[in-house]
Scaffold this active site. Structure first.
Site, mmCIF file in Angstrom:
data_model
loop_
_atom_site.group_PDB
_atom_site.id
_atom_site.type_symbol
_atom_site.label_atom_id
_atom_site.label_comp_id
_atom_site.label_asym_id
_atom_site.label_seq_id
_atom_site.Cartn_x
_atom_site.Cartn_y
_atom_site.Cartn_z
ATOM 1 N N ARG A 177 57.556 20.711 49.766
ATOM 2 C CA ARG A 177 57.951 19.600 48.873
ATOM 3 C C ARG A 177 59.096 20.005 47.945
ATOM 4 O O ARG A 177 59.999 19.209 47.687
ATOM 5 C CB ARG A 177 56.739 19.117 48.085
ATOM 6 C CG ARG A 177 55.721 18.487 49.049
ATOM 7 C CD ARG A 177 55.001 17.315 48.471
ATOM 8 N NE ARG A 177 54.344 16.577 49.549
ATOM 9 C CZ ARG A 177 53.188 15.953 49.426
ATOM 10 N NH1 ARG A 177 52.551 15.960 48.266
ATOM 11 N NH2 ARG A 177 52.683 15.297 50.437
ATOM 12 N N ASP A 204 43.188 40.431 48.678
ATOM 13 C CA ASP A 204 42.993 41.792 48.161
ATOM 14 C C ASP A 204 43.641 42.029 46.795
ATOM 15 O O ASP A 204 43.314 42.995 46.114
ATOM 16 C CB ASP A 204 43.560 42.821 49.150
ATOM 17 C CG ASP A 204 42.834 42.798 50.478
ATOM 18 O OD1 ASP A 204 41.793 42.115 50.553
ATOM 19 O OD2 ASP A 204 43.287 43.451 51.430
ATOM 20 N N ARG A 257 21.008 38.063 43.561
ATOM 21 C CA ARG A 257 20.281 38.545 42.377
ATOM 22 C C ARG A 257 18.841 38.022 42.341
ATOM 23 O O ARG A 257 17.929 38.722 41.889
ATOM 24 C CB ARG A 257 21.020 38.116 41.114
ATOM 25 C CG ARG A 257 20.417 38.630 39.828
ATOM 26 C CD ARG A 257 21.223 38.142 38.651
ATOM 27 N NE ARG A 257 22.526 38.782 38.577
ATOM 28 C CZ ARG A 257 22.717 40.043 38.201
ATOM 29 N NH1 ARG A 257 21.690 40.798 37.872
ATOM 30 N NH2 ARG A 257 23.919 40.565 38.166
ATOM 31 N N ARG A 291 40.490 45.968 51.822
ATOM 32 C CA ARG A 291 40.830 47.122 52.658
ATOM 33 C C ARG A 291 41.082 48.419 51.892
ATOM 34 O O ARG A 291 40.282 49.338 51.962
ATOM 35 C CB ARG A 291 42.047 46.774 53.514
ATOM 36 C CG ARG A 291 42.036 47.465 54.820
ATOM 37 C CD ARG A 291 42.983 46.901 55.821
ATOM 38 N NE ARG A 291 43.855 45.819 55.384
ATOM 39 C CZ ARG A 291 44.308 44.892 56.208
ATOM 40 N NH1 ARG A 291 43.970 44.923 57.473
ATOM 41 N NH2 ARG A 291 45.115 43.957 55.769
ATOM 42 N N SER A 318 15.786 46.299 39.156
ATOM 43 C CA SER A 318 16.642 45.888 40.267
ATOM 44 C C SER A 318 18.088 46.194 39.914
ATOM 45 O O SER A 318 18.439 46.276 38.743
ATOM 46 C CB SER A 318 16.502 44.385 40.506
ATOM 47 O OG SER A 318 17.066 43.692 39.423
#
Ligand code: F6P
Length: 308
Positions: free
Chosen positions: A10, A113, A140, A157, A201
């Protein structure tokens, strides 16, 4: 990617230029998959994930013979300048092509990334980060209910931006990132620092790592060395590369796409368009590709402090 394609198309038309869409990146240049792009070609795409132009790896373009074919196809279509959207592979291709042939190439940083130097953010990164966040929020529930230790592998990566910022945003206990691989044994450091001291946890985000094996590698180590932990592994994979882009990504892509055309109108060449401190910047390909974008120490410390 689609928001960027829309913005480039555009803005170019707005400036009186003609636009062609090249399908499958460099492969489309070699195989002549090129069509005229009008305003309507980019209607209703800003909200779509993926890329309407499709994408592909192109071995041929890495050879001088392949690039010669690409150049001839380009000339056949009377294309005077290229806008390339992609990560370091795509920008490296652009840099070589621009050196060999006198073609103005403008790059847009398109990779989840976030590992391109010269821009605070890359197109797709924020969307991927939000996908990670949504997934970890759900993980969770099981982690807490079952008192488990989860290793969640994310993409990136050779870069830890997704893992580190994903960990901060999701309130995870730690992030294991490639930037620190050679410096310390990150798992050992975690355990030694009293990891899970006061918690039942835990969630650890791990950046994928071909050499080490990513989350699987760390889970196996914990299973062997600390059998008291109930360990699970989740690999988020390509879920992170899909979905409707966030507002941030759409605005970023729109600004960068528009700035790419400004660059062409100003006779700039062989630069990547980035955003630094909310201002558009133009970075030479050599810098964007070669310079490592550093992970902020401050972010590492924030995660450390908040995960006690
Ligand atoms: O470069 C972006 C990226 O998402 C990396 O984080 C990941 O390793 C790679 O792409 C995956 O690529 P492919 O889809 O070809 O496996």
């Amino acid at each position: 990617m689609n928001a960027a394609i829309r913005a480039v198309t555009r803005s170019a038309i707005y400036n009186g230029l003609q636009v062609k869409g090249i399908y499958r990146g460099y492969r489309g240049l070699v195989t002549n998959e090129i069509v005229d792009f009008k305003n309507q070609n980019v209607s209703n795409i800003i909200q779509m994930g993926g890329t309407i132009l499709k994408t592909a790896r192109c071995q041929e373009f890495t050879t001088p013979e392949g690039r010669k074919i690409a150049y001839n196809v380009m000339k056949q279509h009377e294309i005077d300048a290229l806008v390339i959207i992609g990560g370091d592979g795509s920008l490296t291709g652009a840099r070589i092509f621009a050196q060999e042939y006198d073609v103005p190439c403008i790059g847009l940083p398109g990779t989840i990334d976030n590992d391109l130097y010269g821009t605070d953010a890359t197109i797709g990164y924020d969307t991927a980060l939000n996908t990670i966040l949504e997934a970890v929020d759900k993980i969770r529930d099981t982690a807490t209910s079952h008192d488990r230790l989860f290793f969640v592998e994310v993409m990136g990566r050779d870069a830890g931006f997704l893992a580190l910022n994903g960990a901060i945003a999701a309130g995870a206990e730690a992030a294991i990132i490639p930037e620190f691989d050679t410096k310390v044994d990150q798992l050992e450091e975690l355990i030694n620092n009293g990891f899970r001291k006061s918690k039942n946890s835990s969630i650890v985000l791990v950046a994928e790592n071909e050499e080490k094996g990513g989350a699987m590698h760390y889970a196996e180590r914990v299973k062997n060395e600390y059998p008291q932990y109930d360990v699970r592994v989740i690999i988020l994979g390509h879920v992170q590369r899909g979905g409707s882009p966030t507002a941030y990504d759409r605005i970023l892509a729109s600004r960068l796409g528009s700035a790419a055309i400004d660059a062409i109108m100003d006779d700039q060449r062989n630069v990547m368009v980035g955003i630094v401190n909310d201002e558009v910047v133009y970075v030479p390909f050599s810098k964007a590709i070669k310079k490592n974008k550093p992970i902020k120490e401050e972010l590492v410390n924030v995660l450390k402090k908040l995960s006690i």
